[in-house]
Design a protein around this motif. Structure first.
Motif, PDB file in Angstrom:
ATOM      1  N   LYS A 262       0.823  -1.201   0.000  1.00 22.65           N
ATOM      2  CA  LYS A 262       0.000   0.000   0.000  1.00 22.65           C
ATOM      3  C   LYS A 262       0.859   1.254   0.000  1.00 22.65           C
ATOM      4  O   LYS A 262       0.346   2.361   0.145  1.00 22.65           O
ATOM      5  CB  LYS A 262      -0.914  -0.017   1.227  1.00 22.65           C
ATOM      6  CG  LYS A 262      -1.960  -1.122   1.179  1.00 22.65           C
ATOM      7  CD  LYS A 262      -2.819  -1.095   2.429  1.00 22.65           C
ATOM      8  CE  LYS A 262      -3.783  -2.282   2.441  1.00 22.65           C
ATOM      9  NZ  LYS A 262      -4.351  -2.489   3.773  1.00 22.65           N
ATOM     10  N   LEU A 263       2.181   1.080  -0.090  1.00 20.85           N
ATOM     11  CA  LEU A 263       3.085   2.230  -0.031  1.00 20.85           C
ATOM     12  C   LEU A 263       3.940   2.353  -1.289  1.00 20.85           C
ATOM     13  O   LEU A 263       5.170   2.369  -1.221  1.00 20.85           O
ATOM     14  CB  LEU A 263       4.008   2.098   1.203  1.00 20.85           C
ATOM     15  CG  LEU A 263       3.302   2.022   2.559  1.00 20.85           C
ATOM     16  CD1 LEU A 263       4.260   1.517   3.626  1.00 20.85           C
ATOM     17  CD2 LEU A 263       2.757   3.381   2.934  1.00 20.85           C
ATOM     18  N   PRO A 264       3.299   2.415  -2.478  1.00 23.98           N
ATOM     19  CA  PRO A 264       4.106   2.505  -3.699  1.00 23.98           C
ATOM     20  C   PRO A 264       4.950   3.790  -3.742  1.00 23.98           C
ATOM     21  O   PRO A 264       6.025   3.806  -4.338  1.00 23.98           O
ATOM     22  CB  PRO A 264       3.053   2.482  -4.814  1.00 23.98           C
ATOM     23  CG  PRO A 264       1.791   2.926  -4.168  1.00 23.98           C
ATOM     24  CD  PRO A 264       1.859   2.453  -2.760  1.00 23.98           C
ATOM     25  N   GLU A 265       4.471   4.858  -3.064  1.00 23.87           N
ATOM     26  CA  GLU A 265       5.244   6.106  -3.077  1.00 23.87           C
ATOM     27  C   GLU A 265       6.579   5.940  -2.364  1.00 23.87           C
ATOM     28  O   GLU A 265       7.508   6.708  -2.560  1.00 23.87           O
ATOM     29  CB  GLU A 265       4.424   7.252  -2.468  1.00 23.87           C
ATOM     30  CG  GLU A 265       4.115   7.152  -0.986  1.00 23.87           C
ATOM     31  CD  GLU A 265       2.864   6.333  -0.662  1.00 23.87           C
ATOM     32  OE1 GLU A 265       2.446   5.511  -1.499  1.00 23.87           O
ATOM     33  OE2 GLU A 265       2.318   6.522   0.456  1.00 23.87           O
ATOM     34  N   LEU A 266       6.689   4.907  -1.543  1.00 17.58           N
ATOM     35  CA  LEU A 266       7.966   4.648  -0.877  1.00 17.58           C
ATOM     36  C   LEU A 266       8.744   3.554  -1.621  1.00 17.58           C
ATOM     37  O   LEU A 266       9.666   2.957  -1.071  1.00 17.58           O
ATOM     38  CB  LEU A 266       7.743   4.274   0.584  1.00 17.58           C
ATOM     39  CG  LEU A 266       7.101   5.378   1.437  1.00 17.58           C
ATOM     40  CD1 LEU A 266       6.947   4.920   2.891  1.00 17.58           C
ATOM     41  CD2 LEU A 266       7.912   6.666   1.403  1.00 17.58           C
ATOM     42  N   GLY A 267       8.359   3.302  -2.862  1.00 17.28           N
ATOM     43  CA  GLY A 267       9.156   2.436  -3.732  1.00 17.28           C
ATOM     44  C   GLY A 267       8.938   0.958  -3.534  1.00 17.28           C
ATOM     45  O   GLY A 267       9.571   0.138  -4.208  1.00 17.28           O
ATOM     46  N   LYS A 378      11.110  13.769   7.383  1.00 16.06           N
ATOM     47  CA  LYS A 378       9.906  13.111   6.888  1.00 16.06           C
ATOM     48  C   LYS A 378      10.134  12.719   5.435  1.00 16.06           C
ATOM     49  O   LYS A 378      10.380  13.581   4.579  1.00 16.06           O
ATOM     50  CB  LYS A 378       8.720  14.068   7.018  1.00 16.06           C
ATOM     51  CG  LYS A 378       7.394  13.362   6.847  1.00 16.06           C
ATOM     52  CD  LYS A 378       6.277  14.078   7.604  1.00 16.06           C
ATOM     53  CE  LYS A 378       4.949  13.361   7.456  1.00 16.06           C
ATOM     54  NZ  LYS A 378       4.972  11.953   7.906  1.00 16.06           N
ATOM     55  N   VAL A 379      10.083  11.423   5.166  1.00 13.86           N
ATOM     56  CA  VAL A 379      10.378  10.927   3.821  1.00 13.86           C
ATOM     57  C   VAL A 379       9.193  11.213   2.904  1.00 13.86           C
ATOM     58  O   VAL A 379       8.052  10.899   3.230  1.00 13.86           O
ATOM     59  CB  VAL A 379      10.678   9.419   3.859  1.00 13.86           C
ATOM     60  CG1 VAL A 379      10.879   8.874   2.455  1.00 13.86           C
ATOM     61  CG2 VAL A 379      11.912   9.156   4.710  1.00 13.86           C
ATOM     62  N   SER A 380       9.485  11.855   1.755  1.00 13.13           N
ATOM     63  CA  SER A 380       8.399  12.164   0.831  1.00 13.13           C
ATOM     64  C   SER A 380       8.315  11.133  -0.291  1.00 13.13           C
ATOM     65  O   SER A 380       7.245  10.930  -0.866  1.00 13.13           O
ATOM     66  CB  SER A 380       8.573  13.562   0.262  1.00 13.13           C
ATOM     67  OG  SER A 380       9.893  13.738  -0.217  1.00 13.13           O
ATOM     68  N   GLY A 381       9.416  10.482  -0.593  1.00 12.77           N
ATOM     69  CA  GLY A 381       9.335   9.490  -1.650  1.00 12.77           C
ATOM     70  C   GLY A 381      10.626   8.710  -1.816  1.00 12.77           C
ATOM     71  O   GLY A 381      11.697   9.163  -1.415  1.00 12.77           O
ATOM     72  N   VAL A 382      10.479   7.511  -2.370  1.00 11.73           N
ATOM     73  CA  VAL A 382      11.647   6.697  -2.694  1.00 11.73           C
ATOM     74  C   VAL A 382      11.535   6.331  -4.176  1.00 11.73           C
ATOM     75  O   VAL A 382      10.525   5.791  -4.602  1.00 11.73           O
ATOM     76  CB  VAL A 382      11.697   5.420  -1.824  1.00 11.73           C
ATOM     77  CG1 VAL A 382      12.896   4.558  -2.212  1.00 11.73           C
ATOM     78  CG2 VAL A 382      11.728   5.755  -0.350  1.00 11.73           C
ATOM     79  N   GLU A 383      12.579   6.687  -4.970  1.00 12.22           N
ATOM     80  CA  GLU A 383      12.555   6.350  -6.398  1.00 12.22           C
ATOM     81  C   GLU A 383      13.678   5.368  -6.690  1.00 12.22           C
ATOM     82  O   GLU A 383      14.800   5.550  -6.217  1.00 12.22           O
ATOM     83  CB  GLU A 383      12.796   7.602  -7.245  1.00 12.22           C
ATOM     84  CG  GLU A 383      11.674   8.616  -7.201  1.00 12.22           C
ATOM     85  CD  GLU A 383      12.175   9.980  -7.639  1.00 12.22           C
ATOM     86  OE1 GLU A 383      12.769  10.073  -8.737  1.00 12.22           O
ATOM     87  OE2 GLU A 383      12.009  10.934  -6.867  1.00 12.22           O
ATOM     88  N   ALA A 384      13.336   4.362  -7.461  1.00 11.83           N
ATOM     89  CA  ALA A 384      14.354   3.397  -7.835  1.00 11.83           C
ATOM     90  C   ALA A 384      15.068   3.876  -9.089  1.00 11.83           C
ATOM     91  O   ALA A 384      14.442   4.368 -10.024  1.00 11.83           O
ATOM     92  CB  ALA A 384      13.701   2.042  -8.082  1.00 11.83           C
ATOM     93  N   ALA A 385      16.405   3.798  -9.082  1.00 10.86           N
ATOM     94  CA  ALA A 385      17.186   4.139 -10.268  1.00 10.86           C
ATOM     95  C   ALA A 385      18.267   3.085 -10.407  1.00 10.86           C
ATOM     96  O   ALA A 385      19.227   3.078  -9.651  1.00 10.86           O
ATOM     97  CB  ALA A 385      17.788   5.527 -10.124  1.00 10.86           C
ATOM     98  N   GLY A 386      18.069   2.160 -11.335  1.00 12.38           N
ATOM     99  CA  GLY A 386      19.021   1.057 -11.502  1.00 12.38           C
ATOM    100  C   GLY A 386      19.040   0.213 -10.244  1.00 12.38           C
ATOM    101  O   GLY A 386      18.003  -0.154  -9.705  1.00 12.38           O
TER     102      GLY A 386
END
Lengths: 756, 199
Positions: A262-267, A378-386
């Motif tokens: 349920k937390l796709p914004e956190l990757g 406060k974490v706003s987002g986690v993006e995957a890069a490689g």
């Protein structure tokens, strides 16, 4: 009953003799109380006084004793006669200590005392001796549902205390969550390093224990009966069922982690390098001491970021609103996994508030010493890069929007969701909220009931009329009073322990399980003696019902806070004595008044309030009836008197077991007998309730909210019946409430209902 | 940006700053910031400096004038629940910044500190007259004269009370073994440089 002989004893000690005309009290007991035997004594609770009463019981065939002395809360041992019915007229705390010691007050003080004598005599005549349950049996076996650390602790502790245990675990092995951990947060001094989990030792101890019978791959498919004689149907995955008879139940069904999907914004789900805490434990377990590798490609891990409160303490309504109280400790522990393998690995914990319960502060300090970086953000987002992730967050100390670009691993600290089964109150709560104008709960309930929606699986499958699981308080955690009675659920003989009760860590869960096991043992023993469990522990009285008068309205079966009342085949209420806590909520609910206890009934209270001498309209002496909860309000009144906090002489106090036991007929009777006002004093209700019977004061409040119409029909002011929340500590406030109310009655004037 | 929230700068601080190993123990409660009597004048209170170190903001920390504002009142040290020697760390950070040539130029405390040290290191004793005159004239000749005139009566009073000797302006007195003293300072500097990894 033909042989009833009432004796009245009036004490002259503690200043009663000086402040009151006891001879006049004796004559009231004789003429109006119709006592057959009346004695005054200068010191009733001393050996001589008690001997006098004892002799009368033995030689004079006295069956009912009215003691006019101190509060029923004092001298309980001296006056605790179990072979006769006893009522207590509270002349000390209720009269002389709560009234001013002046010449002017003498008349009203004496009137008050005389009324309490009348009330005491009237009450005792309506009482019979509780006989208990002669058929009481008990099974000295405890059922523990759940084989995690909480369940195993409960089983081992109960076994050590000499009781047999049946342990039911749904999976194929004992250990629960703890078995999935690489290591645990420390449970003993110096709280510096992660420790091995106790799972292996505990499982071995259980295996070696002849008192403990374990069912694996099993569930409790049916739970019927009552404390002392529960019958449990245990179904195993293979399809076989067994019946076990147990005396009490500990529910230690634990928790699930909040679903990180349920937390796709956190990757989560977008990169293999974003895991939840369970995911990291699995990686650590697989690595088993060697460096943990990056999941996506097996590369070296140089930087790990821990995101606290992922999907927790959320005020948007999308995720868990609460703190799970254990994830900060877990993140420190997991950061240490990396630091132990290689101190050069950067481990950053991003938190909004670190919460380190118990000795966790020492563990936190140890984490800092080992070089774990803690940053408030406060974490706003986690993006995957490689093979790496970018963690963006607001640094709350430096007030800076920043990012860590090349995190090899991101760990999300998702919270605990209790495995408490079916929420049997959802619909009820939704209805209450809808009535108050909030439809959101009702919409959620309707959506959850739609076809295809996943329904929660029941944990206990109780055959109780009110539903298959124990009631919940908030967020799905089982209802138990947080401070006063943490393990009691609203099902007598069933105790919840561990994270199903509230979020917690392993140290707390083990403590919890021990406590719950001890409470369960008490319940087993009480059931065997036919006595009530908490809070009227030891009470032998029990509701009797005149079924011939019952209209099958079902209010008692619905309102009983403890699910003690089922229905028989003919749809009449079926009382389960061992499940009952003796609060009298059913008695208060019954519109046809067919439910009563031997020593506490519609009549014991009704006759008391009718025994009071109500002066006429022109006397300027109003009468105010106080129905006070014996758990909080009545002791508060007693303590107020001990401090000589004076209150109005126009009140007459009747203690009740719980405001929930107040039947509206008493209010009607009081108003039609010419009382000018009725004050009801009960405990705080709502989510942070203080009611010893959980729902009693809440139900009383709902019932009384509807009494306004009745008052209007009687052409009486609505203020004539008022409900107050009183805590046991309100010893200054209670006299003030009484005096304010008396002033209010003065203002609205005397009741017109007098003298009919 | 790639170095932020890493251990690099924290490690440097631990190595090169007096009591620097305490920085990681800060729990960000902010009691130091709230306790500092000069707090309002700091761009970054100690709590924030510690976080900046952990966030890897090397340049910002070392060029800041914040730690130069510390007057060594020790209020923060007394109150810190984690028992961090905050005052010492502030001086340690100031020292590191100065050694690296990153400290803000013309910062008054820094100027005074270096004047004091140079004054002391010369003769082994502080020449108070030269030191105060040096401070008067640090912002130029004109300002120096103004400062001196403003303090005239105090100065003359001190001369009369024999608390100030005008002759000290010419050389002044020092300790006995001056060359030994200089050798000692040189050696101490060498040891410190080695320990703190200065070339």
């Amino acid at each position: 009953m033909a042989d009833m002989k009432v004796a009245a004893y009036i004490c002259q000690g503690c200043g009663l003799g000086e402040r009151l005309d006891t001879a006049a009290l004796a004559s009231v007991a004789k003429k109006e109380g119709k006592a057959a035997l009346i004695k005054e004594h200068e010191f009733l609770c001393n050996a001589d006084g008690i001997k006098m009463i004892r002799d009368d019981i033995a030689n004079e065939a006295v069956t009912h004793v009215m003691i006019g002395a101190c509060s029923r809360r004092a001298k309980t041992e001296a006056f605790g006669f179990t072979d006769v019915c006893v009522s207590r007229a509270n002349l000390r705390e209720g009269v002389i200590w709560s009234q001013p010691e002046t010449e002017e007050a003498r008349e009203t003080t004496q009137e008050m005392a005389e009324d309490y004598i009348r009330m005491g005599c009237a009450e005792v005549k309506k009482m019979t001796l509780p006989e208990g349950d002669p058929a009481a049996v008990t099974e000295r076996t405890l059922l523990v549902v759940g084989g995690g650390v909480s369940g195993m602790t409960a089983a081992l502790e109960a076994s050590k205390a000499g009781y047999k245990v049946v342990l039911v675990e749904k999976s194929g092995a004992l250990g629960g969550w703890a078995a999935k951990l690489h290591k645990r947060t420390p449970g003993k001094s110096p709280y510096k390093d992660p420790q091995n989990t106790p799972v292996a030792e505990m499982a071995a101890a259980i295996e070696a224990d002849a008192n403990i019978k374990v069912y694996l791959n099993a569930s409790t498919s049916k739970t019927s009966g009552a404390p002392g004689r529960f019958e449990i149907e245990i179904s195993t995955e293979s399809g076989s069922t067994t019946i076990e008879k147990v005396g009490a139940i500990v529910q230690a069904t634990g928790f699930e982690l909040y679903d990180a999907n349920k937390l796709p914004e956190l990757g989560y789900g977008k990169s293999a390098n974003v895991v939840d805490q369970a995911g990291l434990e699995a990686l650590a377990k697989a690595a088993n001491g060697s460096p943990i590798k990056r999941p996506s490609d097996g590369g070296e891990v140089k930087t790990v970021v821990f995101v606290q409160c992922a999907g927790q303490r959320d005020d948007s309504g999308k995720h868990l609103p609460y703190c799970s109280g254990s994830c900060c400790l877990t993140s420190v522990k997991q950061a240490m996994y990396f630091k132990e393998a290689n101190p050069d690995i950067d481990t950053v914990v991003i938190y909004t508030d670190l919460r380190m319960p118990g000795n966790g502060e020492d563990f936190y300090r140890s984490g800092q010493e080992k070089g774990v970086i803690f940053t408030k953000g406060k974490v706003s987002g986690v993006e995957a890069a490689g093979n790496q992730c970018k963690v963006s967050f607001q640094d709350l100390i430096l007030n800076d929007q920043v990012a860590i670009d090349n995190a090899d691993l991101v760990v999300l600290a998702t919270g605990q969701v209790p495995n408490s089964g079916v929420d049997i109150d959802t619909k009820l709560k939704a209805e209450i909220a809808a009535a108050a104008g909030d439809n959101s709960l009702m919409e959620a309930y309707t959506a959850s009931q739609q076809e295809g929606a996943v329904q929660p699986i029941s944990m206990l499958n109780l055959t109780y009329r009110q539903g298959p699981d124990v009631p919940q308080l908030k967020y799905g955690f089982t209802d138990s009073h947080f401070i006063c009675f943490p393990y009691e659920t609203r099902r007598t003989g069933i105790y919840s322990a561990g994270p199903v009760r509230r979020p917690m860590d392993m140290v707390q869960a083990m403590e919890d399980a021990t406590g719950a096991a001890m409470k369960a043992i008490q319940a087993i023993e009480n059931a065997g003696l036919g006595r009530a469990a908490h809070p009227r522990s030891g009470d032998l009285s029990f509701p009797k019902v005149r079924l011939e008068g019952c209209t099958q309205c079902k209010r008692c079966t619905v309102e009983c806070p403890f699910g003690a009342i089922d229905e028989d085949e003919k749809r009449f209420p079926l009382f389960n004595q061992a499940r009952c806590r003796r609060c009298g909520t059913c008695m208060g609910a019954c519109p046809v008044r067919v439910i009563s206890f031997e020593n506490y009934s519609i009549d014991t209270v009704g006759s008391q309030l009718k025994a009071v001498d109500v002066p006429d309209e022109f006397s300027e002496k109003p009468r105010i009836l106080i129905l006070a909860c014996e758990n909080d309000a009545y002791p508060a009144l007693d303590m107020a008197a001990m401090n000589r906090n004076v209150y109005s002489a126009f009140v007459r106090v009747i203690p009740v077991r719980c405001l929930g036991s107040v039947n509206t007929i008493w209010i009607n009777d009081a108003l039609s007998s010419g009382y000018d006002g009725v004050m009801m004093m009960g405990c705080k209700h709502g989510d942070d309730y203080q009611c010893h019977f959980v729902k009693g004061s809440e139900l009383a409040n709902i019932r009384m909210s509807k009494i306004g119409d009745t008052l209007k029909n009687m052409s009486l002011e609505e203020e004539r019946v008022s409900t107050f929340e009183v805590a046991i500590t309100d010893i200054e406030r209670v006299p003030q409430l009484i005096n304010d109310y008396a002033a209010l009655i003065q203002k609205i004037g005397m009741s017109p209902m007098k003298g009919f | 940006m790639s170095e932020n929230y890493r251990n690099n700068f924290l490690k440097e601080v631990e190595e090169r700053v007096e009591e620097g190993h305490w920085v990681k123990m800060c729990m960000q409660c902010g009691v130091c910031a709230g306790s500092c009597p000069l707090g309002a004048h700091w761009a970054h209170p100690p709590q924030e400096l510690f976080m900046m170190i952990r966030a890897g903001k090397r340049e910002e920390v070392l060029t800041s004038d914040s730690m130069w504002m510390c007057t060594s009142c020790y209020n923060c040290v007394v109150r810190c629940p984690r028992k961090l020697p905050i005052t010492h760390i502030m001086h340690g950070l100031a020292n590191l910044a100065y050694r690296l040539g990153l400290s803000p130029k013309n910062q008054t405390t820094q100027k005074f500190a270096s004047m004091f040290w140079n004054n002391l290191a010369q003769t082994g004793r502080v020449n108070e007259l030269k030191l105060s005159l040096g401070m008067y004239f640090k912002d130029g000749f004109g300002q120096g004269i103004k400062n001196a005139m403003a303090m005239q009566s105090v100065g003359l009073g001190m001369v009369k009370a024999k608390r100030l000797n005008p002759m000290e302006l010419f050389g002044g007195h020092g300790i006995k073994d001056k060359s030994g003293f200089h050798a000692m300072l040189k050696k101490a500097r060498e040891i410190e440089d080695r320990r703190k990894n200065f070339a």
